[in-house]
Design a protein around this motif. Structure first.
Motif, PDB file in Angstrom:
ATOM      1  N   ARG A 521     -39.529  -8.810 -21.704  1.00  0.00           N
ATOM      2  CA  ARG A 521     -39.384  -9.124 -20.124  1.00  0.00           C
ATOM      3  C   ARG A 521     -38.433  -8.718 -19.545  1.00  0.00           C
ATOM      4  O   ARG A 521     -37.304  -7.878 -19.314  1.00  0.00           O
ATOM      5  N   ALA A 523     -36.411  -6.996 -16.271  1.00  0.00           N
ATOM      6  CA  ALA A 523     -35.314  -7.600 -16.167  1.00  0.00           C
ATOM      7  C   ALA A 523     -34.676  -7.716 -14.359  1.00  0.00           C
ATOM      8  O   ALA A 523     -33.997  -8.911 -14.724  1.00  0.00           O
ATOM      9  N   ASP A 524     -35.429  -7.815 -13.957  1.00  0.00           N
ATOM     10  CA  ASP A 524     -35.186  -8.440 -12.584  1.00  0.00           C
ATOM     11  C   ASP A 524     -36.020  -9.844 -12.997  1.00  0.00           C
ATOM     12  O   ASP A 524     -35.242 -10.603 -12.325  1.00  0.00           O
ATOM     13  N   VAL A 526     -35.368 -11.383 -15.186  1.00  0.00           N
ATOM     14  CA  VAL A 526     -34.215 -12.259 -16.185  1.00  0.00           C
ATOM     15  C   VAL A 526     -33.080 -12.199 -15.006  1.00  0.00           C
ATOM     16  O   VAL A 526     -32.187 -13.641 -14.922  1.00  0.00           O
ATOM     17  N   ALA A 527     -32.895 -11.913 -14.186  1.00  0.00           N
ATOM     18  CA  ALA A 527     -32.273 -11.392 -12.844  1.00  0.00           C
ATOM     19  C   ALA A 527     -31.992 -12.859 -12.158  1.00  0.00           C
ATOM     20  O   ALA A 527     -31.567 -14.386 -11.609  1.00  0.00           O
ATOM     21  N   ALA A 540     -29.235 -14.996 -21.733  1.00  0.00           N
ATOM     22  CA  ALA A 540     -29.390 -13.917 -20.977  1.00  0.00           C
ATOM     23  C   ALA A 540     -29.610 -12.491 -21.976  1.00  0.00           C
ATOM     24  O   ALA A 540     -30.499 -11.741 -21.712  1.00  0.00           O
ATOM     25  N   GLU A 541     -28.296 -12.971 -22.431  1.00  0.00           N
ATOM     26  CA  GLU A 541     -28.156 -11.743 -23.432  1.00  0.00           C
ATOM     27  C   GLU A 541     -28.000 -11.837 -24.921  1.00  0.00           C
ATOM     28  O   GLU A 541     -28.954 -10.964 -25.759  1.00  0.00           O
ATOM     29  N   TYR A 544     -32.240 -12.018 -24.272  1.00  0.00           N
ATOM     30  CA  TYR A 544     -32.535 -11.135 -23.627  1.00  0.00           C
ATOM     31  C   TYR A 544     -32.244  -9.555 -23.810  1.00  0.00           C
ATOM     32  O   TYR A 544     -32.763  -8.573 -22.864  1.00  0.00           O
ATOM     33  N   TYR A 546     -29.948  -8.923 -21.791  1.00  0.00           N
ATOM     34  CA  TYR A 546     -29.416  -8.431 -19.945  1.00  0.00           C
ATOM     35  C   TYR A 546     -27.980  -8.540 -20.472  1.00  0.00           C
ATOM     36  O   TYR A 546     -27.404 -10.310 -20.088  1.00  0.00           O
ATOM     37  N   LYS A 547     -27.277  -8.266 -19.831  1.00  0.00           N
ATOM     38  CA  LYS A 547     -25.596  -8.338 -19.642  1.00  0.00           C
ATOM     39  C   LYS A 547     -25.044  -8.322 -18.014  1.00  0.00           C
ATOM     40  O   LYS A 547     -24.145  -7.915 -17.391  1.00  0.00           O
ATOM     41  N   GLY A 548     -26.385  -8.060 -17.217  1.00  0.00           N
ATOM     42  CA  GLY A 548     -25.848  -7.910 -15.727  1.00  0.00           C
ATOM     43  C   GLY A 548     -25.478  -6.929 -14.966  1.00  0.00           C
ATOM     44  O   GLY A 548     -25.347  -6.460 -14.917  1.00  0.00           O
TER      45      GLY A 548
END
Length: 548
Positions: A521, A523-524, A526-527, A540-541, A544, A546-548
Motif C-alpha cells: 500500500r 505510504a501516502d 496510509v497517511a 499503521a505500524e 503497513y 508505517y511510522k509517520g
C-alpha cells in the motif's frame, strides 16, 4: 408499419423511464420506512407470458431477480381465463415470491383496447406481517406471520375487503401494512399509464415484438460475455455464522463455452431457525453476483438472467423446503455473492472484490411501555444498517455501504420519528477495514436507547461476528461485528433480546476484507487513512510498517 430494430431500441430505453416512474410512485406513497426511506422494493414490466422485460433501477436484486420468477407463478395460479381488466393480484408466499413473508408482491395485468398485453409487478418489504415479528427465532414458517397465497387483491377494480380485514387483524401495524398494499397497487397503475402513452406515441398495439427483441438481444449479449470466461470448473467454500452452528456455503462453477452453471452441492443442511433461504432467493443473488462481474452492461431482464443456471440441493440451507422458517433469509442470501465471486476469482483474477460485510445489519425494534398501564402505544421500528464492502482490485472498499442489496439506510431523523427511540451514535468504525494494498471498507458503530417510558425488544439478525470477511490475494480480514450494551455486556448476534430503559444497545458493524499485500500500500494512502481516522497509529505500524 413494422417497427425496426432502432425503433425497438428507442422503446426499450423508454421502458426504463416507465418502470422507474413506477418505482418512484411506490416510494412516494409508501407508509413503511423500509420502502420510502431505504428503497427496499422492486418494480418491473413483464410480457403476457410473465417474462421480465424491464426493471426499475431503484430496488434490490433479491426482490427484482426473484420477482422475475414469481410472475410466472401468478400466470399459472390465476389462469389466463381469469385475468380481467382492473384486476390486481397479490402474494407474500416465500416460495412463490421473494423468499420471506415480509415481502409483498403485487402484480397487475395491463390491457390495451380490451386486450391483455402484459403485467406490471412490484414488491415491497412491509414493517410487520404478524407472527413472531421480523426475526430468526421461528421454527416453522407458520410462526413467522400471515401467509397470503396468490390471489386477487382486486377483481375488475373492486378491492377484496375481506382480505383487508384479515390482514388488519393479523399485523401489529395495520395502517402501515394495508397502506403499503394500496401503494403497491398504485405504483403498478402509474406504470401502466406511462406505458399506454408510450405505446400510443410509437403506434404499437401489443408488447410481443418488443419483448422478443429485448429478451433475445439480452440473452445473446450475456452468452457472449460468458464465452469470455475461461472454461473449467472452479470451486469455493465459505464459513458463516448461522444461528446456533456455523454454516458451510459451497459452490462449484462449471463454465463451458457460453454456458455457466453454479451448483451449491455440499452446502450445509437446513437450520431449525429462520435463517433458511428458499432457492428462488439464492438464485436471485447468485445471478446478481455473477452478472455484476461478467455482464454488468447488459440490462437486467429474463433474457440476461436465463444463461446463468443456478441449482442447490433441495433441503440444504440455500434451498429450504416448506414449511421451513425463512424470516431472515436475507442473511444467508446476501452472502451468496461472496462465495460465488470467490469461485469466479479463480477464473477471472483481478476482477472481483474481497469479501465484505455483505449481509445487512437489519434490526427490528419492538418498543413497549415500561409500565403496561401507562397508556403509551406499542411501536414497531425497522432499521437497515450496512458494514463495509470488500476492497477491489484497484480501489479501496466502500464504507457503510449495502452490497449486494443496494438499499439505502433510513435517516436517523426518519427512524426516530416513527418510534420512541434515540440514536445517540452513528459513525464510521475506526480500524474495521481489512488491511491490504487496497483497504477494506469500514463498518459503523451505532448506539440506540429507548426513550423515557419505554423499553424495547430487538430481533438480532447479524452475521460476520464469528466469521469476518476474508481478504483476497494477501489482503487481511475485516473486523468482526459485535453486539453489546454500551457498558460492554455482550449480547447474542441472533434472536430476540431486551434493552431496558436507561440502557443503550451498541452495534459494531463488520468491515470488508483487504485486497493485495498490505506492504504494497502506498505510504501516502496510509497517511491519508491516519488523518481521516480510518485506521489507528498502531494499525499503521503493525499492518503497513508505517511510522509517520
Amino acid at each position: 408499419m413494422t417497427p425496426t430494430a432502432i425503433d425497438y431500441q428507442i422503446m426499450w430505453n423508454r421502458l426504463i423511464a416507465v418502470v422507474e416512474e413506477q418505482a418512484t410512485t411506490l416510494i412516494r406513497t409508501a407508509f413503511s420506512t423500509s420502502v420510502r426511506e431505504a428503497g427496499d422494493l422492486s418494480a418491473g414490466l413483464f410480457d403476457r407470458q410473465g417474462r421480465m422485460m424491464a426493471q426499475a433501477v431503484t430496488g434490490t436484486p433479491g426482490h427484482v431477480n426473484a420477482m422475475a420468477e414469481s410472475v410466472t407463478h401468478f400466470v399459472r395460479e390465476i389462469g389466463p381465463q381469469n385475468i380481467f381488466e382492473g384486476d390486481v393480484f397479490i402474494t407474500n408466499d416465500p416460495w412463490m415470491g421473494t423468499g420471506h413473508l415480509h415481502d409483498i408482491t403485487v402484480v397487475s395485468p395491463s390491457f390495451r383496447d380490451g386486450r391483455h398485453i402484459g403485467f406490471f409487478a412490484c414488491t415491497a418489504h412491509v414493517v410487520d406481517i404478524g407472527g413472531r415479528g421480523f426475526g430468526p427465532d421461528g421454527n416453522e414458517v407458520f410462526e413467522e406471520g400471515l401467509l397470503i397465497p396468490i390471489m386477487k387483491f382486486a377483481e375488475r377494480g373492486e378491492v377484496a375487503r375481506d382480505l383487508i380485514r384479515l390482514v388488519r387483524a393479523n399485523v401489529r401495524e395495520p395502517d402501515q401494512v394495508v397502506g403499503d398494499m394500496y401503494s403497491l397497487a398504485a405504483c403498478n397503475e402509474a406504470g401502466d399509464r406511462r406505458l399506454q402513452a408510450m405505446m400510443g406515441e410509437f403506434g404499437i398495439a401489443d408488447l410481443d415484438g418488443l419483448a422478443d427483441f429485448i429478451i433475445d438481444a439480452s440473452r445473446k449479449a450475456t452468452r457472449e460475455a460468458i464465452a469470455g470466461v475461461p472454461d473449467g470448473s472452479f470451486s469455493h467454500q465459505m464459513q458463516v455464522d448461522g444461528y446456533d452452528a456455523p454454516v458451510q456455503m459451497v459452490v462449484r462453477l462449471d463454465v463451458n463455452g457460453d454456458t455457466l452453471r453454479a451448483d451449491f452441492t455440499g452446502t450445509s443442511g437446513m437450520s431449525r431457525f429462520g435463517v433458511n433461504c428458499p432457492e428462488v432467493y439464492t438464485r436471485a443473488y447468485a445471478c446478481y453476483g455473477l452478472k455484476c462481474a461478467i455482464a454488468p452492461e447488459v440490462p437486467n431482464n429474463t433474457g440476461s438472467l436465463e444463461p446463468f443456471e443456478i441449482t442447490a440441493p433441495e433441503g440444504c440451507i440455500l434451498a429450504a423446503r416448506r414449511p421451513a422458517p425463512v424470516s431472515v433469509r436475507h442473511v444467508l442470501g446476501h452472502l451468496v455473492p461472496d462465495v460465488v465471486l470467490g469461485a469466479l476469482h479463480q477464473a477471472l483474477p483481478a476482477t472481483v472484490p474481497a469479501e465484505g460485510a455483505s449481509a445487512l445489519w437489519n434490526i427490528q425494534i419492538s418498543a413497549r411501555p415500561s409500565d403496561p398501564d401507562s397508556g403509551l402505544p406499542n411501536r414497531e421500528v425497522l432499521m437497515f444498517n450496512s458494514g463495509g464492502t470488500g476492497a477491489r482490485p484497484a480501489l479501496d472498499g466502500l464504507s457503510a455501504t449495502a452490497f449486494p442489496s443496494g438499499v439505502s439506510t433510513m435517516s436517523v431523523e426518519a427512524t426516530e420519528h416513527v418510534g420512541p427511540i434515540t440514536v445517540w451514535r452513528k459513525d464510521l468504525r475506526e480500524g474495521s477495514g481489512g488491511a491490504g494494498t487496497w483497504r477494506g471498507g469500514l463498518g459503523q458503530v451505532i448506539e440506540i436507547e429507548p426513550r423515557a417510558g419505554y423499553d424495547f425488544y430487538f430481533n438480532a439478525m447479524f452475521d460476520r461476528v464469528d466469521n469476518p470477511a476474508r481478504g483476497r490475494d494477501g489482503g487481511g480480514t475485516g473486523a468482526p461485528g459485535r453486539v453489546e450494551l454500551a457498558d460492554g455486556t455482550a449480547l447474542r448476534s441472533k434472536g430476540r433480546q431486551l434493552v431496558r430503559n436507561g440502557q443503550r444497545l451498541r452495534l459494531s458493524l463488520p468491515g470488508g476484507g483487504g485486497y493485495g499485500t498490505p506492504a504494497d500500500r502506498a505510504a501516502d494512502r496510509v497517511a491519508e487513512d491516519l488523518r481521516a481516522g480510518f485506521i489507528t497509529p498502531e494499525q499503521a505500524e503493525q499492518d503497513y510498517g508505517y511510522k509517520g
